[in-house]
Design an enzyme around this catalytic site. Structure first.
Site, PDB file in Angstrom:
ATOM      1  N   CYS A 114       7.650   4.767  -1.387  1.00  0.00           N
ATOM      2  CA  CYS A 114       7.350   3.602  -2.228  1.00  0.00           C
ATOM      3  C   CYS A 114       7.025   3.990  -3.667  1.00  0.00           C
ATOM      4  O   CYS A 114       6.990   3.143  -4.549  1.00  0.00           O
ATOM      5  CB  CYS A 114       6.212   2.794  -1.626  1.00  0.00           C
ATOM      6  SG  CYS A 114       6.495   2.380   0.089  1.00  0.00           S
ATOM      7  N   HIS A 248       3.528  -1.901  -6.985  1.00  0.00           N
ATOM      8  CA  HIS A 248       4.222  -1.802  -5.698  1.00  0.00           C
ATOM      9  C   HIS A 248       3.642  -2.887  -4.795  1.00  0.00           C
ATOM     10  O   HIS A 248       2.431  -3.117  -4.777  1.00  0.00           O
ATOM     11  CB  HIS A 248       3.999  -0.417  -5.092  1.00  0.00           C
ATOM     12  CG  HIS A 248       4.464  -0.318  -3.677  1.00  0.00           C
ATOM     13  ND1 HIS A 248       5.701  -0.773  -3.290  1.00  0.00           N
ATOM     14  CD2 HIS A 248       3.857   0.151  -2.555  1.00  0.00           C
ATOM     15  CE1 HIS A 248       5.837  -0.574  -1.991  1.00  0.00           C
ATOM     16  NE2 HIS A 248       4.733  -0.028  -1.516  1.00  0.00           N
ATOM     17  N   ASN A 278       7.186  -5.871   1.695  1.00  0.00           N
ATOM     18  CA  ASN A 278       7.182  -4.564   1.062  1.00  0.00           C
ATOM     19  C   ASN A 278       8.599  -3.979   1.151  1.00  0.00           C
ATOM     20  O   ASN A 278       9.055  -3.640   2.244  1.00  0.00           O
ATOM     21  CB  ASN A 278       6.164  -3.674   1.785  1.00  0.00           C
ATOM     22  CG  ASN A 278       6.072  -2.281   1.200  1.00  0.00           C
ATOM     23  OD1 ASN A 278       6.933  -1.867   0.422  1.00  0.00           O
ATOM     24  ND2 ASN A 278       5.040  -1.553   1.586  1.00  0.00           N
TER      25      ASN A 278
HETATM   26  O1  UT7 Z   1       4.277   1.009   1.046  1.00  0.00           O
HETATM   27  C1  UT7 Z   1       3.512   1.514   2.078  1.00  0.00           C
HETATM   28  C2  UT7 Z   1       2.169   1.192   1.779  1.00  0.00           C
HETATM   29  N1  UT7 Z   1       1.534   0.543   2.892  1.00  0.00           N
HETATM   30  C3  UT7 Z   1       0.317   0.097   2.747  1.00  0.00           C
HETATM   31  O2  UT7 Z   1      -0.236   0.224   1.700  1.00  0.00           O
HETATM   32  C4  UT7 Z   1      -0.376  -0.526   3.914  1.00  0.00           C
HETATM   33  C5  UT7 Z   1      -1.851  -0.565   3.641  1.00  0.00           C
HETATM   34  N2  UT7 Z   1      -2.572  -1.172   4.733  1.00  0.00           N
HETATM   35  C6  UT7 Z   1      -2.520  -2.497   4.981  1.00  0.00           C
HETATM   36  O3  UT7 Z   1      -1.845  -3.237   4.300  1.00  0.00           O
HETATM   37  C7  UT7 Z   1      -3.391  -3.029   6.075  1.00  0.00           C
HETATM   38  O4  UT7 Z   1      -4.213  -1.991   6.594  1.00  0.00           O
HETATM   39  C8  UT7 Z   1      -2.597  -3.681   7.232  1.00  0.00           C
HETATM   40  C9  UT7 Z   1      -1.977  -4.965   6.759  1.00  0.00           C
HETATM   41  C10 UT7 Z   1      -1.517  -2.733   7.717  1.00  0.00           C
HETATM   42  C11 UT7 Z   1      -3.550  -4.015   8.394  1.00  0.00           C
HETATM   43  O5  UT7 Z   1      -4.578  -4.866   7.936  1.00  0.00           O
HETATM   44  P1  UT7 Z   1      -6.093  -4.549   8.307  1.00  0.00           P
HETATM   45  O6  UT7 Z   1      -6.909  -5.606   7.708  1.00  0.00           O
HETATM   46  O7  UT7 Z   1      -6.374  -3.129   7.904  1.00  0.00           O
HETATM   47  O8  UT7 Z   1      -6.080  -4.753   9.872  1.00  0.00           O
HETATM   48  P2  UT7 Z   1      -6.517  -3.713  10.999  1.00  0.00           P
HETATM   49  O9  UT7 Z   1      -5.509  -2.639  11.151  1.00  0.00           O
HETATM   50  O10 UT7 Z   1      -7.944  -3.319  10.767  1.00  0.00           O
HETATM   51  O11 UT7 Z   1      -6.480  -4.652  12.268  1.00  0.00           O
HETATM   52  C12 UT7 Z   1      -7.431  -5.700  12.451  1.00  0.00           C
HETATM   53  C13 UT7 Z   1      -7.127  -6.381  13.771  1.00  0.00           C
HETATM   54  C14 UT7 Z   1      -6.984  -5.411  14.936  1.00  0.00           C
HETATM   55  O12 UT7 Z   1      -7.497  -6.052  16.083  1.00  0.00           O
HETATM   56  P3  UT7 Z   1      -8.992  -5.717  16.594  1.00  0.00           P
HETATM   57  O13 UT7 Z   1      -8.998  -4.229  16.872  1.00  0.00           O
HETATM   58  O14 UT7 Z   1      -9.913  -6.106  15.485  1.00  0.00           O
HETATM   59  O15 UT7 Z   1      -9.122  -6.560  17.817  1.00  0.00           O
HETATM   60  C15 UT7 Z   1      -5.503  -5.268  15.081  1.00  0.00           C
HETATM   61  O16 UT7 Z   1      -5.108  -4.932  16.395  1.00  0.00           O
HETATM   62  O17 UT7 Z   1      -5.889  -7.078  13.665  1.00  0.00           O
HETATM   63  C16 UT7 Z   1      -5.022  -6.646  14.734  1.00  0.00           C
HETATM   64  N3  UT7 Z   1      -3.646  -6.684  14.213  1.00  0.00           N
HETATM   65  C17 UT7 Z   1      -2.904  -7.776  14.217  1.00  0.00           C
HETATM   66  N4  UT7 Z   1      -3.118  -9.035  14.651  1.00  0.00           N
HETATM   67  C18 UT7 Z   1      -2.162  -9.929  14.488  1.00  0.00           C
HETATM   68  C19 UT7 Z   1      -2.957  -5.660  13.651  1.00  0.00           C
HETATM   69  N5  UT7 Z   1      -1.743  -6.101  13.288  1.00  0.00           N
HETATM   70  C20 UT7 Z   1      -1.682  -7.407  13.624  1.00  0.00           C
HETATM   71  C21 UT7 Z   1      -0.698  -8.397  13.503  1.00  0.00           C
HETATM   72  N6  UT7 Z   1      -0.980  -9.634  13.929  1.00  0.00           N
HETATM   73  N7  UT7 Z   1       0.491  -8.153  12.948  1.00  0.00           N
END
Ligand code: UT7
Length: 321
Positions: A114, A248, A278
């Site tokens: 990216c 980005h 993205n």
């Molecule tokens: O160009 C590459 C660059 N990429 C990035 O910069 C990505 C950076 N990171 C992010 O954008 C975020 O970390 C994500 C969008 C990937 C995830 O968001 P988050 O707020 O960090 O969520 P999390 O991973 O802490 O997950 C929170 C909860 C979890 O459930 P529990 O453990 O709290 O019960 C996940 O299992 O959300 C759950 N979860 C989802 N729920 C519904 C994870 N993905 C999903 C989903 N839909 N798609």
């Protein structure tokens, strides 16, 4: 020594749109969760016949048209892509052949993910500044839909396909003021796409992109904050001198944190994330093209471009448009 100026931009997005509601039918997710945690509403997905090459070619023609130049005037082609048409010849060489301009240097930046567009822009800028070439075509083109695991809700919701192109031309006035590139391989496991080629011990590894989203989120906010300080200090400028952030497009919460860091209102941030997701190396030129095309970004505006991704690799460009 002169400067490199943006003389034309272009973009291409595949016709097919995949909404969050479509994704609800594929994985256990919801439109509300995706919008709240990422800011994404939909993304474009390449048709079977579309590749990083065909999309790059489309974007290239739009950019050359905007710049008012012919293919023969291009002195260098760089395509930033993690999803190239082939390992080699480069997507850039294949594009060069399609444009019928044999001779000029043409190569891909495959592994800066990216951050690839900012890296590519920086390289082209050096050649133009030194007077080695007059015009360069810098493209980000990605078919991310082919490297995401569609059964993994933590990653499939994030990415989209598309291509963005910028034509840089030699100018006496700025132009690209400075570029700042960094990498830190100690974070190699935060975001990666296993590649079997050249690694006989790794043949059974996962085919799809792997990401530790939470860690990457924290790292990116931290490194981008330092990157902004470095970029402004190198040019002896204040935050208030920046008119536009062209980031980005990874997560709206990261972008909002960066706008806050610059004291910029969100109206001064080029956003495409909601409509495009993205698109990796394509996200910055696509956001730039959109804001230039709809005349929000105007000549004379000071633009801060930033990209970060697998490596980790990251970089910025400060440009007086
Ligand atoms: O160009 C590459 C660059 N990429 C990035 O910069 C990505 C950076 N990171 C992010 O954008 C975020 O970390 C994500 C969008 C990937 C995830 O968001 P988050 O707020 O960090 O969520 P999390 O991973 O802490 O997950 C929170 C909860 C979890 O459930 P529990 O453990 O709290 O019960 C996940 O299992 O959300 C759950 N979860 C989802 N729920 C519904 C994870 N993905 C999903 C989903 N839909 N798609």
């Amino acid at each position: 020594m002169g400067y490199a100026q943006i003389i034309g931009t272009g973009g291409y997005l595949p016709e097919k749109i995949l909404t969050n509601f479509d994704l609800e039918k594929i994985v256990d997710t919801s439109h509300e969760w995706i919008v709240e945690r990422t800011g994404i509403h939909q993304r474009h997905i390449a048709a079977a016949h579309e590749t990083s090459l065909t999309m790059a070619e489309n974007a290239a023609h739009v950019a050359m048209n905007a710049a008012g130049i012919m293919p023969a005037e291009i002195g260098m082609i760089i395509v930033a892509t993690t999803t190239p048409e082939k390992t080699f010849p480069s997507t850039a060489c294949l594009l060069q052949q399609r444009l019928g301009i044999a001779g000029c240097p043409a190569f891909d930046l495959n592994s800066t993910a990216c951050a690839g567009f900012v890296y590519a822009l920086s390289i082209a800028d050096q050649f133009i500044r030194q007077g080695a070439i007059n015009n360069a075509m810098v493209i980000g083109s990605e078919v991310m839909s082919r490297v995401v695991d569609w059964s993994d809700r933590t990653i499939s919701i994030l990415f989209g396909d598309g291509a963005g192109a910028v034509i840089l031309g030699a100018a006496e006035q700025p132009g690209v003021l400075s570029t700042h590139l960094h990498a830190d391989g100690t974070h190699k496991d935060v975001l990666f796409l296993p590649n079997h080629i050249g690694n006989v011990t790794d043949v059974d590894t996962e085919l799809y992109m792997q990401m530790n989203g939470k860690q990457l989120f924290k790292l990116s906010v931290n490194i981008l904050g330092h990157l902004f300080d470095e970029t402004l200090a190198a040019n002896n400028l204040k935050k208030s001198d920046v008119n536009w952030l062209v980031p980005h497009q990874a997560n709206i919460r990261i972008i909002e944190a960066m706008a806050k860091k610059l004291d910029l209102p969100m109206e001064r941030v080029a956003i495409t994330l909601n409509e495009q997701g993205n698109t990796s190396a394509a996200s910055i030129p696509l956001a730039l093209d959109k804001a230039i095309r709809d005349t929000r970004i105007k000549r004379g505006d000071m633009l801060l471009l930033e990209g970060f991704g697998g490596g980790l690799a990251w970089g910025s460009a400060l440009i007086k448009y």
